[in-house]
Design a protein around this motif. Structure first.
Motif, PDB file in Angstrom:
ATOM      1  N   GLU A 151      36.418 -28.650   8.811  1.00 44.74           N
ATOM      2  CA  GLU A 151      37.375 -29.719   8.523  1.00 44.74           C
ATOM      3  C   GLU A 151      38.811 -29.309   8.818  1.00 44.74           C
ATOM      4  O   GLU A 151      39.681 -30.153   8.953  1.00 44.74           O
ATOM      5  CB  GLU A 151      37.251 -30.145   7.061  1.00 44.74           C
ATOM      6  CG  GLU A 151      35.904 -30.784   6.748  1.00 44.74           C
ATOM      7  CD  GLU A 151      35.780 -31.191   5.287  1.00 44.74           C
ATOM      8  OE1 GLU A 151      36.789 -31.133   4.555  1.00 44.74           O
ATOM      9  OE2 GLU A 151      34.672 -31.564   4.886  1.00 44.74           O
ATOM     10  N   THR A 152      39.045 -27.998   8.908  1.00 46.59           N
ATOM     11  CA  THR A 152      40.396 -27.494   9.145  1.00 46.59           C
ATOM     12  C   THR A 152      40.346 -26.363  10.168  1.00 46.59           C
ATOM     13  O   THR A 152      39.284 -25.809  10.446  1.00 46.59           O
ATOM     14  CB  THR A 152      41.023 -26.940   7.842  1.00 46.59           C
ATOM     15  OG1 THR A 152      40.277 -25.784   7.431  1.00 46.59           O
ATOM     16  CG2 THR A 152      41.052 -27.983   6.734  1.00 46.59           C
ATOM     17  N   LEU A 153      41.509 -26.015  10.663  1.00 42.26           N
ATOM     18  CA  LEU A 153      41.597 -24.879  11.582  1.00 42.26           C
ATOM     19  C   LEU A 153      41.182 -23.590  10.870  1.00 42.26           C
ATOM     20  O   LEU A 153      40.554 -22.717  11.472  1.00 42.26           O
ATOM     21  CB  LEU A 153      43.014 -24.758  12.150  1.00 42.26           C
ATOM     22  CG  LEU A 153      43.257 -23.653  13.168  1.00 42.26           C
ATOM     23  CD1 LEU A 153      42.308 -23.773  14.362  1.00 42.26           C
ATOM     24  CD2 LEU A 153      44.700 -23.663  13.630  1.00 42.26           C
ATOM     25  N   SER A 154      41.471 -23.477   9.595  1.00 50.01           N
ATOM     26  CA  SER A 154      41.044 -22.301   8.822  1.00 50.01           C
ATOM     27  C   SER A 154      39.525 -22.193   8.773  1.00 50.01           C
ATOM     28  O   SER A 154      38.968 -21.098   8.886  1.00 50.01           O
ATOM     29  CB  SER A 154      41.593 -22.358   7.395  1.00 50.01           C
ATOM     30  OG  SER A 154      42.976 -22.222   7.401  1.00 50.01           O
ATOM     31  N   ASP A 155      38.849 -23.341   8.603  1.00 54.65           N
ATOM     32  CA  ASP A 155      37.379 -23.345   8.615  1.00 54.65           C
ATOM     33  C   ASP A 155      36.855 -22.852   9.959  1.00 54.65           C
ATOM     34  O   ASP A 155      35.904 -22.072  10.023  1.00 54.65           O
ATOM     35  CB  ASP A 155      36.819 -24.751   8.360  1.00 54.65           C
ATOM     36  CG  ASP A 155      37.086 -25.277   6.968  1.00 54.65           C
ATOM     37  OD1 ASP A 155      37.403 -24.474   6.059  1.00 54.65           O
ATOM     38  OD2 ASP A 155      36.989 -26.516   6.787  1.00 54.65           O
ATOM     39  N   LEU A 156      37.479 -23.324  11.035  1.00 57.40           N
ATOM     40  CA  LEU A 156      37.064 -22.931  12.378  1.00 57.40           C
ATOM     41  C   LEU A 156      37.297 -21.431  12.599  1.00 57.40           C
ATOM     42  O   LEU A 156      36.447 -20.738  13.153  1.00 57.40           O
ATOM     43  CB  LEU A 156      37.809 -23.760  13.426  1.00 57.40           C
ATOM     44  CG  LEU A 156      37.403 -23.571  14.873  1.00 57.40           C
ATOM     45  CD1 LEU A 156      35.936 -23.917  15.078  1.00 57.40           C
ATOM     46  CD2 LEU A 156      38.282 -24.433  15.773  1.00 57.40           C
ATOM     47  N   ALA A 157      38.433 -20.932  12.126  1.00 59.08           N
ATOM     48  CA  ALA A 157      38.736 -19.507  12.259  1.00 59.08           C
ATOM     49  C   ALA A 157      37.730 -18.667  11.466  1.00 59.08           C
ATOM     50  O   ALA A 157      37.263 -17.632  11.953  1.00 59.08           O
ATOM     51  CB  ALA A 157      40.162 -19.221  11.800  1.00 59.08           C
ATOM     52  N   ASP A 158      37.383 -19.119  10.274  1.00 60.90           N
ATOM     53  CA  ASP A 158      36.393 -18.387   9.466  1.00 60.90           C
ATOM     54  C   ASP A 158      35.041 -18.345  10.175  1.00 60.90           C
ATOM     55  O   ASP A 158      34.375 -17.306  10.196  1.00 60.90           O
ATOM     56  CB  ASP A 158      36.241 -19.033   8.087  1.00 60.90           C
ATOM     57  CG  ASP A 158      37.459 -18.833   7.199  1.00 60.90           C
ATOM     58  OD1 ASP A 158      38.296 -17.955   7.511  1.00 60.90           O
ATOM     59  OD2 ASP A 158      37.586 -19.576   6.200  1.00 60.90           O
ATOM     60  N   LEU A 159      34.644 -19.478  10.754  1.00 57.37           N
ATOM     61  CA  LEU A 159      33.381 -19.542  11.493  1.00 57.37           C
ATOM     62  C   LEU A 159      33.400 -18.561  12.667  1.00 57.37           C
ATOM     63  O   LEU A 159      32.433 -17.832  12.906  1.00 57.37           O
ATOM     64  CB  LEU A 159      33.144 -20.973  11.993  1.00 57.37           C
ATOM     65  CG  LEU A 159      31.892 -21.228  12.808  1.00 57.37           C
ATOM     66  CD1 LEU A 159      30.651 -21.083  11.925  1.00 57.37           C
ATOM     67  CD2 LEU A 159      31.941 -22.626  13.415  1.00 57.37           C
ATOM     68  N   ALA A 160      34.519 -18.511  13.368  1.00 55.18           N
ATOM     69  CA  ALA A 160      34.645 -17.603  14.512  1.00 55.18           C
ATOM     70  C   ALA A 160      34.627 -16.149  14.064  1.00 55.18           C
ATOM     71  O   ALA A 160      33.975 -15.306  14.704  1.00 55.18           O
ATOM     72  CB  ALA A 160      35.929 -17.907  15.276  1.00 55.18           C
ATOM     73  N   ARG A 161      35.301 -15.839  12.986  1.00 56.30           N
ATOM     74  CA  ARG A 161      35.344 -14.453  12.504  1.00 56.30           C
ATOM     75  C   ARG A 161      33.965 -13.955  12.104  1.00 56.30           C
ATOM     76  O   ARG A 161      33.678 -12.774  12.201  1.00 56.30           O
ATOM     77  CB  ARG A 161      36.316 -14.333  11.339  1.00 56.30           C
ATOM     78  CG  ARG A 161      37.763 -14.380  11.776  1.00 56.30           C
ATOM     79  CD  ARG A 161      38.735 -14.154  10.638  1.00 56.30           C
ATOM     80  NE  ARG A 161      40.092 -14.287  11.132  1.00 56.30           N
ATOM     81  CZ  ARG A 161      40.884 -15.329  10.869  1.00 56.30           C
ATOM     82  NH1 ARG A 161      40.463 -16.312  10.088  1.00 56.30           N
ATOM     83  NH2 ARG A 161      42.103 -15.377  11.375  1.00 56.30           N
ATOM     84  N   GLU A 162      33.103 -14.867  11.651  1.00 57.92           N
ATOM     85  CA  GLU A 162      31.736 -14.480  11.281  1.00 57.92           C
ATOM     86  C   GLU A 162      30.949 -13.971  12.494  1.00 57.92           C
ATOM     87  O   GLU A 162      30.033 -13.173  12.349  1.00 57.92           O
ATOM     88  CB  GLU A 162      30.993 -15.662  10.650  1.00 57.92           C
ATOM     89  CG  GLU A 162      31.489 -16.034   9.275  1.00 57.92           C
ATOM     90  CD  GLU A 162      30.866 -17.313   8.747  1.00 57.92           C
ATOM     91  OE1 GLU A 162      29.897 -17.827   9.358  1.00 57.92           O
ATOM     92  OE2 GLU A 162      31.346 -17.804   7.720  1.00 57.92           O
TER      93      GLU A 162
END
Length: 174
Positions: free
Chosen positions: A25-36
């Motif tokens: 829902e947010t850029l932070s969510d996308l960044a967290d997904l990528a970091r995983e």
């Protein structure tokens, strides 16, 4: 219809994986997904494309803030993911505060907006630029300068994958 993939850099090259953005829902969510999907906090690129109308590259390098490039911000705003990225780049707040929408609870007469509300409203009314938005140099250190990024054709993600040397791994998830 959109396409989304993660490209994680490893010591053996790039590793691609198809990804669902349903919970983003947010850029932070996308960044967290990528970091995983990152290997040893190395670079992860998120590719998002919608029906050849626009594409986005989001770059995450370890714990640094994500960097974003949109090929056509105006076209991207017609999609929830594109709008989220464009709002982030333009500094717009995409969260709605229910209390702000209630009239007269802020102590103003006749529901007149406070100064901060006027500034927020002005920012929200700014038109989204047609064309590229974000960090054009996002891939420069990987071999693709801004000028070349902005000149990409209909298969932009394929051309980026060619430049990175990972066409086969990206095609495997397409």
């Amino acid at each position: 219809m959109y396409f989304a993939a993660l490209l994680a850099r490893t010591e053996d090259g790039w590793q691609a994986s198809d990804t669902e953005l349903d919970n983003v829902e947010t850029l932070s969510d996308l960044a967290d997904l990528a970091r995983e999907s990152a290997v040893d906090d190395d670079t992860v690129l998120v590719f998002i494309e919608q029906e050849d109308a626009w594409f986005a590259v989001v770059r995450i390098d370890g714990e640094e803030d994500p960097r974003v490039y949109l090929s056509d911000a105006a076209a991207a705003t017609r999609s929830s993911y594109g709008a989220m990225l464009a709002d982030e780049l333009l500094g717009r707040d995409n969260e709605v505060d229910d209390l702000d929408s209630l009239v007269d609870l802020d102590g103003t007469e006749d529901g007149e907006p406070e100064a901060d509300d006027e500034d927020d409203a002005a920012a929200a009314e700014e038109p989204v630029p047609a064309g590229p938005l974000g960090e054009g140099e996002i891939l420069a250190d990987l071999g693709m300068p801004e000028k070349r990024l902005k000149a990409l054709s209909d298969d932009a993600l394929g051309e980026i994958a060619d430049m990175l040397g990972c066409t086969e791994v990206l095609e495997a998830v397409r």
